[in-house]
Motif scaffolding. Structure first.
Motif, PDB file in Angstrom:
ATOM      1  N   ARG A 135      -9.334 -24.246 -35.053  1.00  0.00           N
ATOM      2  CA  ARG A 135      -7.878 -24.122 -35.095  1.00  0.00           C
ATOM      3  C   ARG A 135      -7.551 -22.830 -35.829  1.00  0.00           C
ATOM      4  N   ALA A 136      -6.656 -22.055 -35.266  1.00  0.00           N
ATOM      5  CA  ALA A 136      -6.225 -20.815 -35.912  1.00  0.00           C
ATOM      6  C   ALA A 136      -4.719 -20.875 -36.142  1.00  0.00           C
ATOM      7  N   SER A 137      -4.315 -20.463 -37.322  1.00  0.00           N
ATOM      8  CA  SER A 137      -2.902 -20.405 -37.682  1.00  0.00           C
ATOM      9  C   SER A 137      -2.595 -18.995 -38.165  1.00  0.00           C
ATOM     10  N   LEU A 138      -1.338 -18.618 -38.061  1.00  0.00           N
ATOM     11  CA  LEU A 138      -0.890 -17.352 -38.627  1.00  0.00           C
ATOM     12  C   LEU A 138      -0.216 -17.660 -39.954  1.00  0.00           C
ATOM     13  N   LEU A 139      -0.778 -17.112 -41.027  1.00  0.00           N
ATOM     14  CA  LEU A 139      -0.251 -17.362 -42.363  1.00  0.00           C
ATOM     15  C   LEU A 139       0.016 -16.052 -43.084  1.00  0.00           C
ATOM     16  N   THR A 140       0.921 -16.110 -44.031  1.00  0.00           N
ATOM     17  CA  THR A 140       1.179 -14.981 -44.919  1.00  0.00           C
ATOM     18  C   THR A 140       0.533 -15.293 -46.268  1.00  0.00           C
ATOM     19  N   PRO A 141      -0.375 -14.446 -46.720  1.00  0.00           N
ATOM     20  CA  PRO A 141      -0.966 -14.700 -48.041  1.00  0.00           C
ATOM     21  C   PRO A 141       0.102 -14.617 -49.132  1.00  0.00           C
ATOM     22  N   SER A 142       0.024 -15.523 -50.098  1.00  0.00           N
ATOM     23  CA  SER A 142       0.931 -15.466 -51.249  1.00  0.00           C
ATOM     24  C   SER A 142       0.466 -14.398 -52.220  1.00  0.00           C
ATOM     25  N   VAL A 143      -0.842 -14.394 -52.516  1.00  0.00           N
ATOM     26  CA  VAL A 143      -1.435 -13.445 -53.451  1.00  0.00           C
ATOM     27  C   VAL A 143      -2.824 -13.078 -52.952  1.00  0.00           C
ATOM     28  N   VAL A 144      -3.142 -11.783 -52.994  1.00  0.00           N
ATOM     29  CA  VAL A 144      -4.486 -11.312 -52.630  1.00  0.00           C
ATOM     30  C   VAL A 144      -5.087 -10.652 -53.856  1.00  0.00           C
ATOM     31  N   GLU A 145      -6.195 -11.204 -54.319  1.00  0.00           N
ATOM     32  CA  GLU A 145      -6.914 -10.661 -55.465  1.00  0.00           C
ATOM     33  C   GLU A 145      -8.303 -10.247 -54.995  1.00  0.00           C
ATOM     34  N   SER A 146      -9.053  -9.593 -55.844  1.00  0.00           N
ATOM     35  CA  SER A 146     -10.362  -9.093 -55.427  1.00  0.00           C
ATOM     36  C   SER A 146     -11.344 -10.194 -55.056  1.00  0.00           C
ATOM     37  N   ASP A 147     -11.230 -11.367 -55.695  1.00  0.00           N
ATOM     38  CA  ASP A 147     -12.208 -12.426 -55.446  1.00  0.00           C
ATOM     39  C   ASP A 147     -11.637 -13.672 -54.790  1.00  0.00           C
ATOM     40  N   ARG A 148     -10.324 -13.677 -54.527  1.00  0.00           N
ATOM     41  CA  ARG A 148      -9.719 -14.840 -53.880  1.00  0.00           C
ATOM     42  C   ARG A 148      -8.407 -14.459 -53.210  1.00  0.00           C
ATOM     43  N   ILE A 149      -8.023 -15.301 -52.258  1.00  0.00           N
ATOM     44  CA  ILE A 149      -6.741 -15.149 -51.563  1.00  0.00           C
ATOM     45  C   ILE A 149      -6.036 -16.497 -51.673  1.00  0.00           C
ATOM     46  N   ILE A 150      -4.777 -16.456 -52.060  1.00  0.00           N
ATOM     47  CA  ILE A 150      -4.021 -17.694 -52.243  1.00  0.00           C
ATOM     48  C   ILE A 150      -2.937 -17.773 -51.170  1.00  0.00           C
ATOM     49  N   PHE A 151      -2.905 -18.921 -50.502  1.00  0.00           N
ATOM     50  CA  PHE A 151      -1.910 -19.207 -49.476  1.00  0.00           C
ATOM     51  C   PHE A 151      -1.075 -20.390 -49.929  1.00  0.00           C
ATOM     52  N   SER A 152       0.133 -20.503 -49.384  1.00  0.00           N
ATOM     53  CA  SER A 152       0.998 -21.648 -49.671  1.00  0.00           C
ATOM     54  C   SER A 152       1.070 -22.538 -48.443  1.00  0.00           C
ATOM     55  N   ASN A 153       0.921 -23.822 -48.674  1.00  0.00           N
ATOM     56  CA  ASN A 153       1.098 -24.800 -47.597  1.00  0.00           C
ATOM     57  C   ASN A 153       2.547 -25.242 -47.625  1.00  0.00           C
ATOM     58  N   MET A 154       3.323 -24.688 -46.702  1.00  0.00           N
ATOM     59  CA  MET A 154       4.743 -25.029 -46.632  1.00  0.00           C
ATOM     60  C   MET A 154       4.969 -26.226 -45.706  1.00  0.00           C
ATOM     61  N   GLN A 155       4.307 -26.185 -44.537  1.00  0.00           N
ATOM     62  CA  GLN A 155       4.561 -27.218 -43.536  1.00  0.00           C
ATOM     63  C   GLN A 155       3.323 -27.550 -42.708  1.00  0.00           C
ATOM     64  N   MET A 156       2.163 -27.198 -43.177  1.00  0.00           N
ATOM     65  CA  MET A 156       0.958 -27.421 -42.389  1.00  0.00           C
ATOM     66  C   MET A 156       0.659 -28.905 -42.253  1.00  0.00           C
ATOM     67  N   GLY A 157       0.273 -29.293 -41.067  1.00  0.00           N
ATOM     68  CA  GLY A 157      -0.162 -30.656 -40.826  1.00  0.00           C
ATOM     69  C   GLY A 157      -1.645 -30.672 -40.507  1.00  0.00           C
ATOM     70  N   LYS A 158      -1.964 -30.294 -39.275  1.00  0.00           N
ATOM     71  CA  LYS A 158      -3.348 -30.328 -38.807  1.00  0.00           C
ATOM     72  C   LYS A 158      -4.239 -29.374 -39.602  1.00  0.00           C
ATOM     73  N   THR A 159      -3.756 -28.193 -39.929  1.00  0.00           N
ATOM     74  CA  THR A 159      -4.563 -27.236 -40.696  1.00  0.00           C
ATOM     75  C   THR A 159      -4.923 -27.813 -42.062  1.00  0.00           C
ATOM     76  N   ALA A 160      -3.963 -28.420 -42.744  1.00  0.00           N
ATOM     77  CA  ALA A 160      -4.238 -29.025 -44.050  1.00  0.00           C
ATOM     78  C   ALA A 160      -5.227 -30.178 -43.911  1.00  0.00           C
ATOM     79  N   GLU A 161      -5.081 -30.943 -42.856  1.00  0.00           N
ATOM     80  CA  GLU A 161      -6.025 -32.042 -42.587  1.00  0.00           C
ATOM     81  C   GLU A 161      -7.438 -31.488 -42.381  1.00  0.00           C
ATOM     82  N   ASN A 162      -7.550 -30.400 -41.616  1.00  0.00           N
ATOM     83  CA  ASN A 162      -8.855 -29.766 -41.400  1.00  0.00           C
ATOM     84  C   ASN A 162      -9.453 -29.282 -42.722  1.00  0.00           C
ATOM     85  N   LEU A 163      -8.628 -28.685 -43.568  1.00  0.00           N
ATOM     86  CA  LEU A 163      -9.126 -28.155 -44.836  1.00  0.00           C
ATOM     87  C   LEU A 163      -9.645 -29.259 -45.753  1.00  0.00           C
ATOM     88  N   GLN A 164      -9.017 -30.418 -45.699  1.00  0.00           N
ATOM     89  CA  GLN A 164      -9.489 -31.541 -46.511  1.00  0.00           C
ATOM     90  C   GLN A 164     -10.853 -32.019 -46.015  1.00  0.00           C
TER      91      GLN A 164
END
Length: 123
Positions: A29-58
């Motif tokens: 599954r591919a989604s288009l997301l906007t990163p909230s914060v990009v750091e050298s060792d991690r990228i942080i995203f916000s789950n605003m309304q994800m359903g299936k993607t959040a389920e996959n991540l769990q």
């Protein structure tokens, strides 16, 4: 693994990045997301309304992110694992940041820890 400043800039120059997951049956599954914060060792995203993607991540915390800069003709590809959280100091910081950007409130944040980085160019 750490991102270079150029790689961070490429990711930040995009309104959207491709965020790929898979479920327990390895269905992608591919989604288009906007990163909230990009750091050298991690990228942080916000789950605003994800359903299936959040389920996959769990079910499967392995993800792939791709961002392309057409001016530099370079693509940054990041592989890593994610952790989802809906409380704590980092969540509160991202929630406050997102309040300045859009009308949605994050349900949780997705913290991607980078395990592999590739940069490619068509030239």
């Amino acid at each position: 693994m750490t991102l270079t400043q150029e790689q961070i800039d490429i990711i930040n120059s995009n309104d959207w990045v491709v965020f790929a997951t898979s479920d327990t049956k390895n269905q992608p599954r591919a989604s288009l997301l906007t990163p909230s914060v990009v750091e050298s060792d991690r990228i942080i995203f916000s789950n605003m309304q994800m359903g299936k993607t959040a389920e996959n991540l769990q079910a499967n915390p392995n993800v792939f992110v791709a961002a392309y800069d057409k001016h530099l003709d370079k693509c940054v590809k990041v592989t890593g694992t994610v952790e989802l959280t809906s409380d704590g100091e980092l969540f509160d910081e991202i929630k406050a940041l997102e309040a300045t950007r859009c009308e949605f409130v994050p349900k949780e944040i997705i913290v991607l820890t980078i395990t592999k980085i590739e940069t490619s160019s068509e030239n």
